[in-house]
Design an enzyme around this catalytic site. Structure first.
Site, PDB file in Angstrom:
ATOM      1  N   GLY A 126       0.841  -1.205   0.000  1.00  0.00           N
ATOM      2  CA  GLY A 126       0.000   0.000   0.000  1.00  0.00           C
ATOM      3  C   GLY A 126       0.867   1.243   0.000  1.00  0.00           C
ATOM      4  O   GLY A 126       1.847   1.308   0.744  1.00  0.00           O
TER       5      GLY A 126
ATOM      6  N   ARG B 295       0.997  -5.022  -5.003  1.00  0.00           N
ATOM      7  CA  ARG B 295       1.098  -6.185  -4.103  1.00  0.00           C
ATOM      8  C   ARG B 295       1.281  -7.365  -5.042  1.00  0.00           C
ATOM      9  O   ARG B 295       0.322  -7.844  -5.632  1.00  0.00           O
ATOM     10  CB  ARG B 295      -0.185  -6.330  -3.285  1.00  0.00           C
ATOM     11  CG  ARG B 295      -0.524  -5.109  -2.415  1.00  0.00           C
ATOM     12  CD  ARG B 295      -1.647  -5.451  -1.454  1.00  0.00           C
ATOM     13  NE  ARG B 295      -2.243  -4.276  -0.834  1.00  0.00           N
ATOM     14  CZ  ARG B 295      -1.755  -3.634   0.222  1.00  0.00           C
ATOM     15  NH1 ARG B 295      -0.640  -4.048   0.767  1.00  0.00           N
ATOM     16  NH2 ARG B 295      -2.383  -2.588   0.722  1.00  0.00           N
TER      17      ARG B 295
ATOM     18  N   ASP C  44       5.586  -4.780   6.263  1.00  0.00           N
ATOM     19  CA  ASP C  44       6.273  -6.033   6.611  1.00  0.00           C
ATOM     20  C   ASP C  44       6.182  -7.098   5.526  1.00  0.00           C
ATOM     21  O   ASP C  44       7.090  -7.919   5.387  1.00  0.00           O
ATOM     22  CB  ASP C  44       5.866  -6.562   8.006  1.00  0.00           C
ATOM     23  CG  ASP C  44       4.378  -6.639   8.182  1.00  0.00           C
ATOM     24  OD1 ASP C  44       3.655  -6.444   7.188  1.00  0.00           O
ATOM     25  OD2 ASP C  44       3.938  -6.915   9.320  1.00  0.00           O
TER      26      ASP C  44
ATOM     27  N   THR D   4       4.295   2.819   5.538  1.00  0.00           N
ATOM     28  CA  THR D   4       2.901   2.375   5.593  1.00  0.00           C
ATOM     29  C   THR D   4       2.131   3.291   6.530  1.00  0.00           C
ATOM     30  O   THR D   4       2.679   3.740   7.547  1.00  0.00           O
ATOM     31  CB  THR D   4       2.765   0.912   6.085  1.00  0.00           C
ATOM     32  OG1 THR D   4       1.397   0.683   6.481  1.00  0.00           O
ATOM     33  CG2 THR D   4       3.646   0.592   7.266  1.00  0.00           C
TER      34      THR D   4
ATOM     35  N   ASP E 177      -0.136   2.351   8.419  1.00  0.00           N
ATOM     36  CA  ASP E 177      -0.670   1.571   9.542  1.00  0.00           C
ATOM     37  C   ASP E 177       0.169   1.651  10.817  1.00  0.00           C
ATOM     38  O   ASP E 177      -0.311   1.284  11.887  1.00  0.00           O
ATOM     39  CB  ASP E 177      -0.797   0.084   9.139  1.00  0.00           C
ATOM     40  CG  ASP E 177      -1.723  -0.101   7.952  1.00  0.00           C
ATOM     41  OD1 ASP E 177      -2.646   0.706   7.784  1.00  0.00           O
ATOM     42  OD2 ASP E 177      -1.509  -1.058   7.177  1.00  0.00           O
TER      43      ASP E 177
ATOM     44  N   ASP F 220       2.456  -0.289  11.709  1.00  0.00           N
ATOM     45  CA  ASP F 220       2.380  -1.643  12.269  1.00  0.00           C
ATOM     46  C   ASP F 220       3.710  -2.388  12.172  1.00  0.00           C
ATOM     47  O   ASP F 220       3.743  -3.611  12.143  1.00  0.00           O
ATOM     48  CB  ASP F 220       1.264  -2.440  11.577  1.00  0.00           C
ATOM     49  CG  ASP F 220       1.480  -2.554  10.069  1.00  0.00           C
ATOM     50  OD1 ASP F 220       2.384  -1.888   9.536  1.00  0.00           O
ATOM     51  OD2 ASP F 220       0.737  -3.314   9.430  1.00  0.00           O
TER      52      ASP F 220
ATOM     53  N   ARG G  75      -5.290  -1.782   8.884  1.00  0.00           N
ATOM     54  CA  ARG G  75      -5.173  -3.238   8.659  1.00  0.00           C
ATOM     55  C   ARG G  75      -5.514  -3.974   9.951  1.00  0.00           C
ATOM     56  O   ARG G  75      -6.667  -3.955  10.341  1.00  0.00           O
ATOM     57  CB  ARG G  75      -3.773  -3.602   8.154  1.00  0.00           C
ATOM     58  CG  ARG G  75      -3.724  -4.977   7.518  1.00  0.00           C
ATOM     59  CD  ARG G  75      -2.390  -5.238   6.876  1.00  0.00           C
ATOM     60  NE  ARG G  75      -2.233  -4.481   5.653  1.00  0.00           N
ATOM     61  CZ  ARG G  75      -2.618  -4.923   4.450  1.00  0.00           C
ATOM     62  NH1 ARG G  75      -3.162  -6.098   4.334  1.00  0.00           N
ATOM     63  NH2 ARG G  75      -2.452  -4.172   3.385  1.00  0.00           N
TER      64      ARG G  75
END
Ligand code: F6P
Length: 320
Positions: free
Chosen positions: A11, A72, A103, A125, A127, A129, A171
């Site tokens: 993304g 992706r 990741d 990202t 996110d 995360d 996510r």
């Protein structure tokens, strides 16, 4: 190292362009040839690379998205795909690759390292995360964008004495939802890091606030947790407050990067090239307590994710 390449994968995130610019210019400053790979790992499989010069990355610092395009890649996600990509790099004389992404992209970089291509990951990202870094590129911009949207939602909820259930991206991670929720005074915040109970976590806080004179409500729910339309009906039925939903979706991923993301991306891009110059491979760049550092990619992927439960507690206490 004479020839390196850079790609953006997964993304997109605001600030990726600033990171590419830093990689290209730092690489050229070190006497390297630098190539941009279009469409992430897909481009590596299709030999879709273009040599960059100093001017190739002019006027992109302030632009959202990624000018290299992203993807992706399902094809790359196989042993044959990784081997093909490594073979393409070898044929082109690409010795080092900077991968900007999340990741999933780092797992690809780790696999390419095992095939002999030196890779450095940069966390990009919205996110936030990635456990080995306090901040990922794009998170700050997305947070500010989300707050801007929720502030607007709040205006209209206030005019009509309504409630709005807002679904926030992330996510499987609740950083965006938590911080946006806190910053807009959301009455309730649901995050994937915590079990939820609709009565305990939404209906009861709303009833408490109604009894204290509050008439409009913003509820923040992290994506992938529940059906916000069904939740909206349930909340309306149980509280008597007319309820709407708002799912900003990909709007949260676009826009000009914030100052913080531009600076972080520039620092990380430069740092990644220094690692390649030092002959390092299979590393991911991070920032911890305002200091840039790097980790082995495999170790970084294994670090458990933490969540700021204390901040969630504070948000709940003060958003009454
Ligand atoms: O990882 C970034 C992200 O925007 C997530 O927040 C979201 O779940 C996902 O990507 C959406 O992916 P796509 O753009 O492929 O629909």
């Amino acid at each position: 190292m004479k020839k390196i390449a850079v790609l953006t994968s997964g993304g997109d995130a605001p600030g990726m362009n600033a990171a590419v610019r830093a990689v290209v210019r730092s690489g050229i400053a070190a006497g390297m040839e630098v190539y941009g790979v279009r469409r992430g790992y897909e481009g590596l499989l299709d030999n879709d690379l273009v040599q960059m010069d100093l001017r190739s990355v002019s006027n992109i610092l302030e632009r959202g998205g990624t000018f290299l395009s992203s993807a992706r890649s399902k094809r790359f996600n196989t042993k044959e795909g990784v081997q093909q990509a490594a073979e393409n790099c070898r044929k082109l004389g690409i010795e080092g690759l900077v991968v900007i992404g999340g990741d999933g992209s780092f797992k690809g970089a780790r696999d390419l390292c095992a095939e002999g291509i030196c890779c450095i990951g940069i966390p990009g990202t919205i996110d936030n995360d990635i456990s080995c870094t306090d901040y990922t590129i794009g998170y700050d911009t997305a947070l500010n964008t989300t707050i801007e949207i929720l502030d607007k939602v709040r205006d209209t909820m206030q005019s009509h004495n309504r409630c709005c259930i807002c679904e926030v991206m992330g996510r499987h991670r609740g950083d965006l939802a938590l911080n946006a929720g806190l910053a807009v005074g959301a009455c309730a915040i649901l995050v994937p890091e915590e079990e939820y109970d609709i009565d305990r976590d939404i209906v009861e806080p709303m009833k408490r606030s109604l009894a204290l004179g509050k008439k409009h409500f913003v509820i923040v729910v992290a994506e992938n947790m529940l059906d916000v339309n069904a939740l909206s009906k349930e909340v309306e039925a149980k509280t008597g407050v007319e309820t709407r939903t708002c799912v900003p979706g990909h709007v949260q991923r676009g826009g000009s990067p914030s100052a913080r993301d531009r600076i972080l991306a520039s620092e990380m891009g430069h740092y990644a090239v220094q690692l390649l110059i030092q002959g390092k491979t299979c590393r991911v760049v991070g920032i911890k307590e305002n200091r840039l550092l790097d980790y082995d990619i495999t170790e970084a992927l294994a670090i458990p994710k933490t969540f700021n439960y204390e901040l969630l507690k504070i948000a709940r206490e003060i958003s009454i």
